[in-house]
Design a protein around this motif. Sequence first.
Motif, PDB file in Angstrom:
ATOM      1  N   LYS A  77       0.831  -1.202   0.000  1.00 42.07           N
ATOM      2  CA  LYS A  77       0.000   0.000   0.000  1.00 42.07           C
ATOM      3  C   LYS A  77       0.866   1.253   0.000  1.00 42.07           C
ATOM      4  CE  LYS A  77      -4.031  -2.032   2.231  1.00 42.07           C
ATOM      5  NZ  LYS A  77      -4.805  -2.131   3.465  1.00 42.07           N
ATOM      6  N   GLU A  78       1.951   1.232   0.767  1.00 43.91           N
ATOM      7  CA  GLU A  78       2.875   2.361   0.801  1.00 43.91           C
ATOM      8  C   GLU A  78       3.531   2.574  -0.558  1.00 43.91           C
ATOM      9  OE1 GLU A  78       4.775   5.658   2.088  1.00 43.91           O
ATOM     10  OE2 GLU A  78       3.188   4.575   3.133  1.00 43.91           O
ATOM     11  N   GLN A  79       3.904   1.493  -1.202  1.00 42.07           N
ATOM     12  CA  GLN A  79       4.509   1.587  -2.534  1.00 42.07           C
ATOM     13  C   GLN A  79       3.526   2.190  -3.532  1.00 42.07           C
ATOM     14  OE1 GLN A  79       5.817  -2.437  -3.266  1.00 42.07           O
ATOM     15  NE2 GLN A  79       7.865  -2.036  -2.429  1.00 42.07           N
ATOM     16  N   VAL A  80       2.252   1.833  -3.427  1.00 46.11           N
ATOM     17  CA  VAL A  80       1.228   2.373  -4.320  1.00 46.11           C
ATOM     18  C   VAL A  80       1.011   3.854  -4.031  1.00 46.11           C
ATOM     19  CG1 VAL A  80      -1.236   2.276  -4.913  1.00 46.11           C
ATOM     20  CG2 VAL A  80       0.106   0.165  -4.767  1.00 46.11           C
ATOM     21  N   ARG A  81       1.076   4.260  -2.750  1.00 46.36           N
ATOM     22  CA  ARG A  81       0.942   5.689  -2.403  1.00 46.36           C
ATOM     23  C   ARG A  81       2.088   6.499  -3.022  1.00 46.36           C
ATOM     24  NH1 ARG A  81      -1.724   4.032   2.610  1.00 46.36           N
ATOM     25  NH2 ARG A  81       0.223   3.359   3.528  1.00 46.36           N
TER      26      ARG A  81
END
Length: 179
Positions: free
Chosen positions: A37-41
């Motif tokens: 999720k952090e990578q997508v953000r």
Amino acid sequence: MTRHASDLKMQIIEKRNAQLSNHEVLALLRELDEKQKEQVRINPQIKFAENLKTIQFEVIQNLTSLQSPARTQTPEQIESVLFELKKYNLTKSEKLQIINLRPQSIAELELIIEDCEDRFPIETLREMIYMIGVNLPIPGKVVRRLESGNEPTEEDEVLTFIHYETDPKKKNILSENVH
């Protein structure tokens, strides 16, 4: 002594063969999910394999279901039960299954422990079930030993050794009576 690349590969392979409890798998999958999720953000263009996301989602759903002991276990509880299980000379696989399945009866314990009847007397199995119930509790339920004025039948010993009290007034009562 120099190490060769093949030695390093052997070490990596061995690490991947480690046995993990369901609680540990759940923690790792949650951590992986947060990292994704952090990578997508950071980069909304990044895509993850749909099959991978589906598997992660399904496993997390399974391990957080009401039937899964992993959803309520803590590392401290697992350490506590492993410490208590040392005295029974169980295999690593047997200990892992006890943690993952949280047996609540002698019948369930007999399915986990190989040659259970030959290795342990019934009193030891009762002791194990009680210890598991105390160290890996089911939230909102208190474990106590079966109390009975009657002589236990074979069915009682196998199926009804553990009782769970749901009465809030009795939450802190642990009976030490054993048949």
